[in-house]
Design a protein around this motif. Structure first.
Motif, PDB file in Angstrom:
ATOM      1  N   GLY A 140      -5.894  -9.653  49.938  1.00  0.00           N
ATOM      2  CA  GLY A 140      -6.388 -11.020  49.981  1.00  0.00           C
ATOM      3  C   GLY A 140      -6.879 -11.432  48.608  1.00  0.00           C
ATOM      4  O   GLY A 140      -6.684 -10.739  47.619  1.00  0.00           O
ATOM      5  N   SER A 141      -7.574 -12.570  48.537  1.00  0.00           N
ATOM      6  CA  SER A 141      -8.043 -13.065  47.247  1.00  0.00           C
ATOM      7  C   SER A 141      -9.145 -12.192  46.661  1.00  0.00           C
ATOM      8  O   SER A 141      -9.427 -12.256  45.477  1.00  0.00           O
ATOM      9  N   ASP A 142      -9.779 -11.340  47.500  1.00  0.00           N
ATOM     10  CA  ASP A 142     -10.815 -10.456  46.985  1.00  0.00           C
ATOM     11  C   ASP A 142     -10.339  -9.024  46.817  1.00  0.00           C
ATOM     12  O   ASP A 142     -11.114  -8.115  46.577  1.00  0.00           O
ATOM     13  N   GLY A 143      -9.018  -8.788  46.975  1.00  0.00           N
ATOM     14  CA  GLY A 143      -8.456  -7.454  46.810  1.00  0.00           C
ATOM     15  C   GLY A 143      -8.501  -6.601  48.061  1.00  0.00           C
ATOM     16  O   GLY A 143      -8.009  -5.480  48.052  1.00  0.00           O
ATOM     17  N   TYR A 270     -10.567 -15.644  42.877  1.00  0.00           N
ATOM     18  CA  TYR A 270     -10.441 -15.172  41.504  1.00  0.00           C
ATOM     19  C   TYR A 270      -9.243 -14.231  41.432  1.00  0.00           C
ATOM     20  O   TYR A 270      -8.813 -13.660  42.445  1.00  0.00           O
ATOM     21  N   PRO A 271      -8.695 -14.044  40.240  1.00  0.00           N
ATOM     22  CA  PRO A 271      -7.509 -13.184  40.117  1.00  0.00           C
ATOM     23  C   PRO A 271      -7.840 -11.719  40.344  1.00  0.00           C
ATOM     24  O   PRO A 271      -8.923 -11.247  39.990  1.00  0.00           O
ATOM     25  N   ASP A 272      -6.929 -10.982  40.975  1.00  0.00           N
ATOM     26  CA  ASP A 272      -7.028  -9.541  41.080  1.00  0.00           C
ATOM     27  C   ASP A 272      -5.681  -8.953  40.687  1.00  0.00           C
ATOM     28  O   ASP A 272      -4.708  -9.675  40.503  1.00  0.00           O
ATOM     29  N   PHE A 273      -5.630  -7.654  40.559  1.00  0.00           N
ATOM     30  CA  PHE A 273      -4.441  -7.008  40.014  1.00  0.00           C
ATOM     31  C   PHE A 273      -3.190  -7.304  40.841  1.00  0.00           C
ATOM     32  O   PHE A 273      -2.131  -7.631  40.298  1.00  0.00           O
ATOM     33  N   SER A 274      -3.287  -7.190  42.181  1.00  0.00           N
ATOM     34  CA  SER A 274      -2.102  -7.329  43.026  1.00  0.00           C
ATOM     35  C   SER A 274      -1.510  -8.736  42.963  1.00  0.00           C
ATOM     36  O   SER A 274      -0.290  -8.896  42.872  1.00  0.00           O
TER      37      SER A 274
END
Length: 304
Positions: A140-143, A270-274
């Motif tokens: 999701g958006s929080d990883g 916020y952006p995460d790696f995936s």
């Protein structure tokens, strides 16, 4: 063809900024179908005021199959799936998943359109884009892993792509028969009314007056986008010398710009790696699609 590509790029840039404003509008205690129906009905009224002409109803009846396709499949089925999908997942993920639109439509055009066939570079491009989707689906958006609501949202967004891709092919294969802006007016007005009516029956009536300024600002931006984006898109599809698959590749602008705007505009996203990796993989498929053959030829020349 360059003219058609230009129209497609303009439409794609406008569509790229849609998802954050939909998320904002829905946050003001408004349901998805009520919001979508209100937006598109207003757009239809504006476009009808511009395109109204004698013999209009006769023209609609003459091309009723095309208009029916757009109203029922493109607008009602496509946007109902889209709005619920956007409501179920984060703005960034919805933008990136919708970035698969061109690649899915390349495959759809191969299966349905009369003059749009796959080659090995398009096949590789599709495989790369699916790898990008797998990266996105995992988080999701929080990883954290997506729940069933998030997975359902992605399935709905993919259904929206299929519905609207089929409609785009039908518009492309009817080049020159109906003015693109009038085509947009009819589908927006009648499709919007249908969505709004079903939304009231299924979700209940949500009053749209006495709302905060942010609600009307979001609605106003979405109305502006719909007035111009679909008109540009139909112009692109109906330009001689263009193919549905090539026009749709311009929509790879959407995942990059849409995701970045979601991260900037929406709290808690916020952006995460995936998601960043998935976005990079999906966008790289554009290079394979348009430049794959050229890259291979240059590599062979260097070897020899």
């Amino acid at each position: 063809m360059k003219k058609g590509i230009l129209y497609a790029v303009l439409a794609s840039v406008l569509w790229a900024i849609v998802n954050p404003f939909i998320k904002q509008g829905l946050s003001y205690d408004f349901s998805p179908m009520n919001f979508a129906g209100l937006r598109f009905t207003v757009v239809g009224i504006i476009l009808f005021a511009y395109t109204w002409h004698r013999g209009m109803w006769r023209e609609i009846m003459q091309h009723r199959r095309l208009f029916g396709n757009l109203i029922l499949i493109n607008m009602f089925m496509g946007y109902t799936a889209f709005y619920f999908g956007v409501d179920f997942v984060s703005g960034a993920i919805s933008s990136i998943v919708m970035g698969l639109t061109p690649l899915i439509n390349v495959l759809l055009a191969h299966l349905v359109a009369s003059n749009d066939r796959l080659n090995r570079y398009k096949v590789v491009s599709l495989a790369v884009s699916l790898a990008g989707l797998l990266l996105i689906v995992g988080t999701g958006s929080d990883g954290s892993p997506l729940d069933w609501r998030g997975i359902g949202g992605i399935v709905l967004l993919l259904a929206c792509i299929l519905f609207q891709g089929y409609s785009a092919i039908s518009v492309s294969e009817d080049k020159g028969k109906v003015d693109p802006i009038f085509l947009n007016a009819v589908q927006m007005f009648f499709g919007g009314l249908l969505i709004y009516g079903v939304g009231i029956a299924a979700e209940g009536f949500h009053p749209f007056w006495a709302k905060p300024v942010g609600f009307y600002a979001s609605l106003g931006v979405l109305v502006f986008i719909s007035v111009f984006a679909f008109s540009f898109w139909f112009m692109a599809l109906r330009t001689e010398g263009t193919k549905v698959s090539d026009i749709n590749m311009c929509r790879l602008i959407n995942p990059v710009l849409g995701a970045v705007l979601s991260w900037i505009m929406l709290p808690g996203e916020y952006p995460d790696f995936s998601t960043v990796a998935g976005m990079a993989v999906i966008v790289s498929s554009l290079v394979i699609y348009f430049r794959g053959e050229t890259i291979v030829q240059r590599w062979r020349l260097r070897r020899h």
